[in-house]
Write an enzyme that holds these catalytic residues in place. Structure first.
Site, PDB file in Angstrom:
ATOM      1  N   GLU A  83       0.827  -1.221   0.000  1.00  0.00           N
ATOM      2  CA  GLU A  83       0.000   0.000   0.000  1.00  0.00           C
ATOM      3  C   GLU A  83       0.859   1.268   0.000  1.00  0.00           C
ATOM      4  O   GLU A  83       1.801   1.403   0.790  1.00  0.00           O
ATOM      5  CB  GLU A  83      -0.927  -0.002   1.238  1.00  0.00           C
ATOM      6  CG  GLU A  83      -1.955   1.124   1.194  1.00  0.00           C
ATOM      7  CD  GLU A  83      -2.914   1.109   2.376  1.00  0.00           C
ATOM      8  OE1 GLU A  83      -3.000   0.092   3.095  1.00  0.00           O
ATOM      9  OE2 GLU A  83      -3.577   2.136   2.576  1.00  0.00           O
ATOM     10  N   LYS A 261      -6.971  -0.367  11.842  1.00  0.00           N
ATOM     11  CA  LYS A 261      -6.435  -0.831  10.543  1.00  0.00           C
ATOM     12  C   LYS A 261      -5.230   0.025  10.182  1.00  0.00           C
ATOM     13  O   LYS A 261      -4.209  -0.478   9.724  1.00  0.00           O
ATOM     14  CB  LYS A 261      -7.513  -0.751   9.461  1.00  0.00           C
ATOM     15  CG  LYS A 261      -7.120  -1.399   8.122  1.00  0.00           C
ATOM     16  CD  LYS A 261      -6.320  -0.493   7.201  1.00  0.00           C
ATOM     17  CE  LYS A 261      -5.986  -1.191   5.895  1.00  0.00           C
ATOM     18  NZ  LYS A 261      -5.127  -0.364   5.010  1.00  0.00           N
ATOM     19  N   ASP A 277       4.658 -13.739  12.012  1.00  0.00           N
ATOM     20  CA  ASP A 277       3.322 -14.200  11.655  1.00  0.00           C
ATOM     21  C   ASP A 277       2.334 -13.025  11.762  1.00  0.00           C
ATOM     22  O   ASP A 277       1.923 -12.655  12.863  1.00  0.00           O
ATOM     23  CB  ASP A 277       2.949 -15.343  12.611  1.00  0.00           C
ATOM     24  CG  ASP A 277       1.621 -15.999  12.289  1.00  0.00           C
ATOM     25  OD1 ASP A 277       0.766 -15.344  11.668  1.00  0.00           O
ATOM     26  OD2 ASP A 277       1.444 -17.168  12.667  1.00  0.00           O
ATOM     27  N   HIS A 375      -2.425  10.627  -0.226  1.00  0.00           N
ATOM     28  CA  HIS A 375      -2.501   9.225  -0.607  1.00  0.00           C
ATOM     29  C   HIS A 375      -2.616   9.075  -2.116  1.00  0.00           C
ATOM     30  O   HIS A 375      -1.897   8.306  -2.739  1.00  0.00           O
ATOM     31  CB  HIS A 375      -3.702   8.598   0.099  1.00  0.00           C
ATOM     32  CG  HIS A 375      -3.760   7.114  -0.008  1.00  0.00           C
ATOM     33  ND1 HIS A 375      -2.966   6.288   0.750  1.00  0.00           N
ATOM     34  CD2 HIS A 375      -4.487   6.299  -0.794  1.00  0.00           C
ATOM     35  CE1 HIS A 375      -3.226   5.031   0.441  1.00  0.00           C
ATOM     36  NE2 HIS A 375      -4.145   5.014  -0.500  1.00  0.00           N
TER      37      HIS A 375
HETATM   38  P1  NAD Z   1      10.076 -22.526  16.346  1.00  0.00           P
HETATM   39  O1  NAD Z   1       9.515 -23.799  16.898  1.00  0.00           O
HETATM   40  O2  NAD Z   1      10.518 -22.543  14.925  1.00  0.00           O
HETATM   41  O3  NAD Z   1      11.291 -22.023  17.237  1.00  0.00           O
HETATM   42  C1  NAD Z   1      11.225 -21.858  18.604  1.00  0.00           C
HETATM   43  C2  NAD Z   1      12.361 -22.597  19.263  1.00  0.00           C
HETATM   44  O4  NAD Z   1      13.616 -21.946  19.014  1.00  0.00           O
HETATM   45  C3  NAD Z   1      12.267 -22.604  20.769  1.00  0.00           C
HETATM   46  O5  NAD Z   1      11.379 -23.611  21.214  1.00  0.00           O
HETATM   47  C4  NAD Z   1      13.709 -22.894  21.191  1.00  0.00           C
HETATM   48  O6  NAD Z   1      13.954 -24.286  21.254  1.00  0.00           O
HETATM   49  C5  NAD Z   1      14.537 -22.336  20.032  1.00  0.00           C
HETATM   50  N1  NAD Z   1      15.343 -21.143  20.403  1.00  0.00           N
HETATM   51  C6  NAD Z   1      16.616 -20.890  19.990  1.00  0.00           C
HETATM   52  N2  NAD Z   1      17.071 -19.726  20.474  1.00  0.00           N
HETATM   53  C7  NAD Z   1      16.063 -19.210  21.233  1.00  0.00           C
HETATM   54  C8  NAD Z   1      15.926 -17.997  21.973  1.00  0.00           C
HETATM   55  N3  NAD Z   1      16.899 -17.083  22.047  1.00  0.00           N
HETATM   56  N4  NAD Z   1      14.740 -17.764  22.594  1.00  0.00           N
HETATM   57  C9  NAD Z   1      13.738 -18.659  22.522  1.00  0.00           C
HETATM   58  N5  NAD Z   1      13.830 -19.832  21.843  1.00  0.00           N
HETATM   59  C10 NAD Z   1      14.963 -20.108  21.185  1.00  0.00           C
HETATM   60  O7  NAD Z   1       9.050 -21.316  16.415  1.00  0.00           O
HETATM   61  P2  NAD Z   1       7.991 -20.819  17.476  1.00  0.00           P
HETATM   62  O8  NAD Z   1       8.381 -19.442  17.803  1.00  0.00           O
HETATM   63  O9  NAD Z   1       7.740 -21.773  18.581  1.00  0.00           O
HETATM   64  O10 NAD Z   1       6.673 -20.794  16.586  1.00  0.00           O
HETATM   65  C11 NAD Z   1       6.455 -19.792  15.637  1.00  0.00           C
HETATM   66  C12 NAD Z   1       5.782 -20.370  14.405  1.00  0.00           C
HETATM   67  O11 NAD Z   1       4.563 -21.015  14.786  1.00  0.00           O
HETATM   68  C13 NAD Z   1       5.412 -19.309  13.416  1.00  0.00           C
HETATM   69  O12 NAD Z   1       5.834 -19.740  12.136  1.00  0.00           O
HETATM   70  C14 NAD Z   1       3.883 -19.295  13.464  1.00  0.00           C
HETATM   71  O13 NAD Z   1       3.352 -18.918  12.209  1.00  0.00           O
HETATM   72  C15 NAD Z   1       3.560 -20.714  13.813  1.00  0.00           C
HETATM   73  N6  NAD Z   1       2.263 -21.023  14.423  1.00  0.00           N
HETATM   74  C16 NAD Z   1       1.387 -20.064  14.844  1.00  0.00           C
HETATM   75  C17 NAD Z   1       0.194 -20.440  15.422  1.00  0.00           C
HETATM   76  C18 NAD Z   1      -0.741 -19.369  15.918  1.00  0.00           C
HETATM   77  O14 NAD Z   1      -0.353 -18.209  15.992  1.00  0.00           O
HETATM   78  N7  NAD Z   1      -1.992 -19.688  16.277  1.00  0.00           N
HETATM   79  C19 NAD Z   1      -0.119 -21.795  15.589  1.00  0.00           C
HETATM   80  C20 NAD Z   1       0.811 -22.745  15.167  1.00  0.00           C
HETATM   81  C21 NAD Z   1       2.003 -22.367  14.593  1.00  0.00           C
END
Ligand code: NAD
Length: 423
Positions: A83, A261, A277, A375
């Site tokens: 946008e 928005k 996300d 805009h």
């Molecule tokens: P992930 O599982 O890819 O990574 C998280 C992991 O990274 C942690 O569990 C840890 O083991 C590791 N890690 C390494 N360095 C770290 C640090 N400094 N701090 C914290 N952890 C560290 O990702 P995630 O963040 O658990 O999940 C995010 C993904 O889940 C996104 O892609 C999202 O789109 C998706 N998702 C979203 C939903 C929702 O929002 N409802 C539902 C399901 C999945």
């Protein structure tokens, strides 16, 4: 510290020169700079591993907002957005509050909530206490899921058990509170909820159904505030108009939806640019806006004792600097490096400041020239392209429409036809 790039000069540069300026100002690594120089920068094999049934990719422009001071530090912030006006709006708002020191931010923490839903519990009140009494067992199960998270100082932080009346009767809902540190944490907490679920079923003698995070991440609130001097915004009349305009968003859901928005124009663009996300952040923002039963503005505008316009924003900000696509997408990785944030909390705070900046600029435009003047002037090139203009024709059509004082599809078609006839 990054030096502020002069907004006017930066805007007038070519995309290549702007990138060179950003690379120099942020000390971006060669690999990240090379990644950003490549316009089709997501290789098909990487994309094919990111989602199912991948057939192609879609490129979205990435702009850099200039002039932002966040917590005393100069920031260049990448925004991925289709946008017109948003990047210009954020930069303009940031420039206008530099005199008062820019944006001050804070965060409530990086704790996410996972929910476990339990059905058919005969004695839910007793079952609730049974679960609360087992907090240490639950901590051990959750913390046993993710040693890497523990190494980074995260892990289980507490427990809540709610009894929720529903159309299907009383349900027991367990909340696991987990500090996910630099991760957004969805996968992290979902894994914990799933690992724990069988024990919850045993302890409550109920049936466990859902085991998933809540996107209403209200233990992960990012906050930003800033003040604008009246001489930097066009006078006290404009200030007062902006306060009155925001009062409508505080009381009326029809206005609040549009106000929010606008806020998300800035926020979602940084969330997307950094591989986070967008749906998770948007769901959290809107649920938080409705937390008191009616949908309200995420921001508040008032006059401070010095007579400045004072803005404040607070909303859930579940973003990561590890996990998800933040590192898997090479452009997101490079743009994350460009932000120069040290971790998820700092990123969330910068994003909240961008949301407030965007809200300021939209309100300011609405209370002065109206939103369409600026805009549409910026949108004119899109209108020209949609009418069929290519290459140098785009600028010729934009100039013709500006001269005529009308920016519309029909004006663009007419301008293009006469330009081609003359050519
Ligand atoms: P992930 O599982 O890819 O990574 C998280 C992991 O990274 C942690 O569990 C840890 O083991 C590791 N890690 C390494 N360095 C770290 C640090 N400094 N701090 C914290 N952890 C560290 O990702 P995630 O963040 O658990 O999940 C995010 C993904 O889940 C996104 O892609 C999202 O789109 C998706 N998702 C979203 C939903 C929702 O929002 N409802 C539902 C399901 C999945």
């Amino acid at each position: 510290m990054t030096q502020a790039l002069d907004a006017g000069v930066f805007a007038a540069l070519s995309p290549e020169a702007r990138l060179n300026g950003v690379v120099e100002a942020t000390g971006l690594s060669d690999a990240s700079a090379a990644q950003l120089r490549e316009p089709s920068n997501l290789a098909p094999d990487v994309a094919n591993h990111m989602i199912e049934n991948m057939i192609s990719t879609i490129a979205i422009p990435v702009g850099v907002a200039t002039g932002m001071i966040v917590d005393g530090r100069e920031r260049l912030v990448p925004l991925a957005i289709e946008e017109t006006s948003i990047v210009g709006f954020v930069s303009d708002a940031a420039a206008r509050c530099r005199a008062t020191g820019g944006f001050s931010t804070s965060m409530s923490g990086t704790v996410m909530i996972a929910q476990v839903q339990v059905l058919g519990v005969a004695n839910p009140h007793a079952a609730r206490l049974e679960i609360l009494a087992r907090e240490e067992e639950i901590r051990a199960i959750c913390d046993g899921c993710d040693s890497v998270l523990l190494e980074h100082g995260g892990g289980f932080r507490g427990l809540e058990v709610r009894l929720v009346e529903s159309s299907q009767g009383m349900m027991l809902v367990l909340h696991l509170l987990v500090d996910t540190r630099d991760a957004m944490g969805a996968n992290t907490v979902n894994t914990m909820a799933e690992r724990l679920a069988p024990r919850i079923g045993e302890w409550t003698k109920g049936t466990v159904l859902l085991r998933i995070l809540s996107n209403l991440a209200d233990r992960r609130l990012a906050r930003a505030r800033a003040a604008w001097r009246v001489e930097d915004i066009g006078g006290a009349q404009v200030r007062d108009a902006m306060v009155s305009a925001s009062a409508l968003a505080a009381s009326d859901p029809y206005r609040a939806a549009t106000n929010n928005k606008g806020i998300m124009n800035g926020i979602s663009a940084v969330v997307l640019a950094t591989g986070n996300d967008t749906r998770a952040v948007e769901a959290g923002a809107h649920a938080f806006a409705a937390r008191e039963g009616s949908y309200r503005s995420l921001s508040h505008w008032e006059v401070d004792p010095e007579g400045n316009l004072s803005g404040a924003i607070e909303l859930p900000m579940a973003v990561g600097t590890v996990g998800g696509a933040t590192r898997a997408h090479p452009t997101a990785r490079a743009l994350l490096e460009l932000t120069q944030v040290s971790g998820a909390e700092e990123l969330a705070r910068v994003i909240a400041a961008v949301g407030l900046a965007q809200n300021f600029a939209a309100l300011h435009a609405l209370c002065t020239d109206g939103i369409q003047k600026g805009h549409m002037a910026r949108h004119a090139a899109n209108v020209a392209i949609e009418a069929g203009a290519t290459g140098p024709e785009v600028e010729a059509v934009v100039a013709a429409m500006a001269k005529r004082g009308t920016i519309s599809a029909s004006a663009a078609r007419e301008a293009l036809r006469s330009h081609r006839e003359e050519a």
